[in-house]
Every structure is written in C-alpha cells, then in structure tokens.
Scaffold this motif. Structure first.
Motif, PDB file in Angstrom:
ATOM      1  N   GLN A   7       0.698  -1.312   0.066  1.00  0.00           N
ATOM      2  CA  GLN A   7       0.164   0.220  -0.228  1.00  0.00           C
ATOM      3  C   GLN A   7       0.555   1.026   0.034  1.00  0.00           C
ATOM      4  O   GLN A   7       0.090   2.050  -0.141  1.00  0.00           O
ATOM      5  N   THR A  20       1.503  -5.776  13.510  1.00  0.00           N
ATOM      6  CA  THR A  20       0.183  -4.492  13.064  1.00  0.00           C
ATOM      7  C   THR A  20      -0.016  -3.828  13.485  1.00  0.00           C
ATOM      8  O   THR A  20       0.123  -3.595  15.407  1.00  0.00           O
ATOM      9  N   GLU A  46      -7.092   2.654   9.723  1.00  0.00           N
ATOM     10  CA  GLU A  46      -7.217   0.842   9.193  1.00  0.00           C
ATOM     11  C   GLU A  46      -5.608   0.526   9.780  1.00  0.00           C
ATOM     12  O   GLU A  46      -4.520   0.933  10.221  1.00  0.00           O
ATOM     13  N   TYR A  71      -2.255  -1.595   9.640  1.00  0.00           N
ATOM     14  CA  TYR A  71      -1.399  -2.452   8.376  1.00  0.00           C
ATOM     15  C   TYR A  71       0.481  -3.009   9.439  1.00  0.00           C
ATOM     16  O   TYR A  71       0.298  -3.403  10.771  1.00  0.00           O
ATOM     17  N   LYS A  84      -1.531  -3.718   3.644  1.00  0.00           N
ATOM     18  CA  LYS A  84      -2.952  -3.961   4.608  1.00  0.00           C
ATOM     19  C   LYS A  84      -3.101  -5.433   5.956  1.00  0.00           C
ATOM     20  O   LYS A  84      -2.138  -6.434   5.189  1.00  0.00           O
ATOM     21  N   LYS A  85      -3.136  -5.335   6.679  1.00  0.00           N
ATOM     22  CA  LYS A  85      -3.827  -6.665   8.053  1.00  0.00           C
ATOM     23  C   LYS A  85      -4.524  -7.335   7.044  1.00  0.00           C
ATOM     24  O   LYS A  85      -3.762  -9.027   6.818  1.00  0.00           O
TER      25      LYS A  85
END
Length: 131
Positions: free
Chosen positions: A34, A76, A88, A90, A105-106
């Motif tokens: 990302q 995360t 969010e 990550y 992203k997770k």
C-alpha cells in the motif's frame, strides 16, 4: 518453532510438493504494498526500528544457489508518523536484499503465513501423522 520465527527444514522423509512451494511464492509476489517507504524520516525510522525489533514473523527463503532472502514482518499497527492510515491496520515488511520498507494492509498477513504441512506432499504428510 516459535510464533515469531519460523525455522524449519523439510527432512529427508518429508517431500515438499514443488508446485505448492511455487504457488505460495506466486501468492507472495502478488501481494501489493500500500505504501513504499524509500527514504523514511527520523520519526519513521524510529517507528520502523521499534516495529522490527520484535517482529511477528521472520521468514528466510533459500534458493538452489544458496542465496538467502529474509523477510521481517512486523506486528500490526494503526498509526505511523507522517502517514494517514485512516484508522486501518497495517504491518511492515523489510526484505533483506532491498533498501525499502513496505506497508501492507492487515488482510495481506494471511498470505505471508504458511505452515510446513501446507508445503508437504500428501503422502509425506500422511506418513508423518502415522509416525
């Protein structure tokens, strides 16, 4: 095997299914970062250092030429200096043969995790269970 550092090798009794290994490597190749941190600032370097000091997972892949590439995967997080992560989760990936850090992203964490049994040929896995 610790949850933070997978260190296993297939023994002579255990045959890795080559197609399973290549399929997993292909999945790894398809994970899209990302955010790529090429030149982190001081605050970002400090956060990266903290995150990678006690990683969630360390994975090393050795090729047929004995070249080893190590992936260090952080736990995360939802905040990172000078980046708007919009709440969010990550995680960071640092690859030993690259200078950059990758924010993912997770949801992509499941793609990176793999167990030895997922790589075994069916006959080898069944033999292990019988012993």
């Amino acid at each position: 095997v610790s949850s933070h550092d997978i260190r296993w090798r297939l023994s002579e009794k255990e045959n890795a299914a080559e197609e399973k290994i290549f399929a997993h490597i292909e999945k790894l190749n398809n994970v899209i970062s990302q955010q790529i941190l090429e030149s982190p600032n001081d605050l970002q370097r400090k956060k990266l250092s903290t995150l990678l000091a006690s990683p969630k997972l360390t994975m090393s892949i050795e090729d047929m030429n004995k070249n080893v590439i190590t992936f260090i995967i952080s736990n995360t997080f939802t905040d990172f200096p000078n980046l708007d992560l919009q709440g969010e989760s990550y995680f960071v990936v640092k690859i030993s043969n690259q200078e950059n850090y990758y924010l993912l992203k997770k949801e992509d964490l499941n793609t990176l995790e793999i167990s030895k049994n997922e790589l075994l040929e069916v006959s080898s896995a069944n033999t292990d269970k019988a012993n």
